[in-house]
Write a protein that holds these residues in place. Structure first.
Motif, mmCIF file in Angstrom:
data_model
loop_
_atom_site.group_PDB
_atom_site.id
_atom_site.type_symbol
_atom_site.label_atom_id
_atom_site.label_comp_id
_atom_site.label_asym_id
_atom_site.label_seq_id
_atom_site.Cartn_x
_atom_site.Cartn_y
_atom_site.Cartn_z
ATOM 1 N N ASP A 2 0.851 -1.190 0.000
ATOM 2 C CA ASP A 2 0.000 0.000 0.000
ATOM 3 C C ASP A 2 0.886 1.239 0.000
ATOM 4 N N ASN A 3 1.339 1.622 -1.183
ATOM 5 C CA ASN A 3 2.275 2.741 -1.287
ATOM 6 C C ASN A 3 1.528 4.007 -1.667
ATOM 7 N N ARG A 4 1.543 4.991 -0.782
ATOM 8 C CA ARG A 4 0.887 6.269 -1.025
ATOM 9 C C ARG A 4 1.890 7.422 -1.011
ATOM 10 N N VAL A 5 3.161 7.108 -1.166
ATOM 11 C CA VAL A 5 4.215 8.110 -1.010
ATOM 12 C C VAL A 5 4.374 8.946 -2.276
ATOM 13 N N PHE A 6 4.276 10.249 -2.115
ATOM 14 C CA PHE A 6 4.660 11.204 -3.149
ATOM 15 C C PHE A 6 5.960 11.848 -2.682
ATOM 16 N N VAL A 7 7.009 11.696 -3.466
ATOM 17 C CA VAL A 7 8.296 12.249 -3.073
ATOM 18 C C VAL A 7 8.343 13.733 -3.429
ATOM 19 N N ALA A 8 8.764 14.550 -2.473
ATOM 20 C CA ALA A 8 8.887 15.993 -2.680
ATOM 21 C C ALA A 8 10.236 16.264 -3.336
ATOM 22 N N ALA A 9 10.199 16.538 -4.632
ATOM 23 C CA ALA A 9 11.429 16.632 -5.426
ATOM 24 C C ALA A 9 11.807 18.080 -5.724
ATOM 25 N N ASP A 10 11.697 18.957 -4.737
ATOM 26 C CA ASP A 10 12.049 20.362 -4.926
ATOM 27 C C ASP A 10 13.563 20.536 -4.802
ATOM 28 N N VAL A 11 14.280 19.927 -5.732
ATOM 29 C CA VAL A 11 15.738 19.973 -5.717
ATOM 30 C C VAL A 11 16.229 21.133 -6.580
ATOM 31 N N ALA A 12 17.538 21.264 -6.703
ATOM 32 C CA ALA A 12 18.133 22.497 -7.228
ATOM 33 C C ALA A 12 17.785 22.798 -8.674
ATOM 34 N N ASP A 13 17.747 21.799 -9.524
ATOM 35 C CA ASP A 13 17.537 22.085 -10.940
ATOM 36 C C ASP A 13 16.786 20.947 -11.617
ATOM 37 N N VAL A 14 16.444 21.192 -12.862
ATOM 38 C CA VAL A 14 15.627 20.237 -13.605
ATOM 39 C C VAL A 14 16.340 18.904 -13.773
ATOM 40 N N SER A 15 17.609 18.941 -14.116
ATOM 41 C CA SER A 15 18.331 17.681 -14.335
ATOM 42 C C SER A 15 18.438 16.876 -13.052
ATOM 43 N N ALA A 16 18.652 17.576 -11.923
ATOM 44 C CA ALA A 16 18.712 16.870 -10.639
ATOM 45 C C ALA A 16 17.367 16.249 -10.298
ATOM 46 N N ALA A 17 16.287 16.959 -10.596
ATOM 47 C CA ALA A 17 14.958 16.420 -10.327
ATOM 48 C C ALA A 17 14.681 15.203 -11.200
ATOM 49 N N ARG A 18 15.060 15.276 -12.472
ATOM 50 C CA ARG A 18 14.850 14.137 -13.367
ATOM 51 C C ARG A 18 15.668 12.925 -12.914
ATOM 52 N N ASP A 19 16.879 13.176 -12.449
ATOM 53 C CA ASP A 19 17.725 12.093 -11.964
ATOM 54 C C ASP A 19 17.110 11.445 -10.725
ATOM 55 N N LEU A 20 16.591 12.289 -9.825
ATOM 56 C CA LEU A 20 15.948 11.765 -8.618
ATOM 57 C C LEU A 20 14.736 10.919 -8.975
ATOM 58 N N VAL A 21 13.919 11.409 -9.894
ATOM 59 C CA VAL A 21 12.724 10.659 -10.293
ATOM 60 C C VAL A 21 13.106 9.299 -10.854
ATOM 61 N N ALA A 22 14.126 9.252 -11.671
ATOM 62 C CA ALA A 22 14.558 7.980 -12.250
ATOM 63 C C ALA A 22 14.964 6.984 -11.164
ATOM 64 N N LYS A 23 15.572 7.490 -10.093
ATOM 65 C CA LYS A 23 16.032 6.609 -9.025
ATOM 66 C C LYS A 23 14.885 6.081 -8.167
ATOM 67 N N VAL A 24 13.915 6.940 -7.860
ATOM 68 C CA VAL A 24 12.903 6.560 -6.864
ATOM 69 C C VAL A 24 11.593 6.083 -7.476
ATOM 70 N N ALA A 25 11.406 6.263 -8.791
ATOM 71 C CA ALA A 25 10.119 5.944 -9.419
ATOM 72 C C ALA A 25 9.599 4.544 -9.096
ATOM 73 N N PRO A 26 10.461 3.505 -9.018
ATOM 74 C CA PRO A 26 9.919 2.174 -8.725
ATOM 75 C C PRO A 26 9.304 2.039 -7.340
ATOM 76 N N SER A 27 9.612 2.983 -6.431
ATOM 77 C CA SER A 27 9.197 2.819 -5.041
ATOM 78 C C SER A 27 8.228 3.886 -4.541
ATOM 79 N N VAL A 28 7.793 4.796 -5.403
ATOM 80 C CA VAL A 28 6.878 5.849 -4.962
ATOM 81 C C VAL A 28 5.630 5.858 -5.836
#
Length: 226
Positions: A2-28
């Motif tokens: 039962d995964n209801r997690v939305f990750v708050a990805a307010d990181v420094a720049d667009v590329s960093a946010a895209r990189d973070l999404v790629a890493k965590v997408a399977p688990s959020v």
């Protein structure tokens, strides 16, 4: 799970946010982008992060202005297709109703009640004498009666508000895994406890984004909700 997690990805720049999404997408379950990211990168930055992410967008802008202005802002955000959009409940019933009317049917408009960075002392200094729980309940009733889809509140207020609004969507920040730093949050709860209290969306930022291994941190939180 039962995964209801939305990750708050307010990181420094667009590329960093895209990189973070790629890493965590399977688990959020989704991605939250807020005021800091929006002011830095605008709608184009939001669109760039969401492109190919395969996750719903929680656009956390906490809009708060006169009804006409908020309605116009909500309409202008429609091309981003947010699954969830925030406004401030303190804007009043007319503003809340205008926001809901201006939003597409697929967007859940939720009202922020009391920020999780505030405690009863902070509210008292702002003229609210009966505490965060009473204020959150008061504003939740206003949001419900104004036709909104739900609210944002701390995990400590969810159960009481759910009792008067069982069909509401409860978006809950101030969620911290056991042992995590609280930071500037004052009313917190673990992911599983918040879920069990009735949270529909768990917003988690720094415990994931500031972790040495964000993918592992997200996976551990998801496992705790199994």
């Amino acid at each position: 799970m039962d995964n209801r997690v939305f990750v708050a990805a307010d990181v420094a720049d667009v590329s960093a946010a895209r990189d973070l999404v790629a890493k965590v997408a399977p688990s959020v379950a989704g991605l939250k982008l807020g005021l800091e990211f929006f002011c830095a990168h605008g709608p184009a930055g939001i669109a760039a992060v969401m492109a190919g992410a395969g996750l719903p967008l929680f656009l956390d802008l906490k809009l708060h202005d006169i009804p006409n202005t908020v309605a116009g802002a909500v309409a202008s955000l429609a091309p981003l297709a947010p699954a969830i959009l925030t406004v401030h409940a303190a804007g009043g019933g007319a503003m809340l109703a205008a926001a809901r009317a201006a939003a597409p049917s697929h967007t859940k408009v939720v009202a922020v009640t009391v920020l999780t960075s505030l405690d009863d002392g902070d509210l008292l200094s702002a003229g609210v004498g009966d505490g965060s729980a009473a204020q959150a309940l008061r504003l939740a009733r206003l949001a419900r009666d104004s036709g909104l889809d739900g609210i944002v509140c701390s995990p400590h207020e969810v159960a009481a508000i759910k009792a008067i609004w069982p069909e509401g969507l409860f978006v809950v920040p101030g969620v911290r895994p056991e042992g995590s730093a609280v930071g500037d949050q004052k009313r917190v709860m673990t992911p599983r406890a918040a879920r069990d209290a009735g949270a529909g969306v768990l917003v988690i930022g720094r415990p994931i984004t500031a972790a040495p291994d964000p993918a592992a941190a997200a996976a551990a939180i998801a496992a705790s909700l199994a």
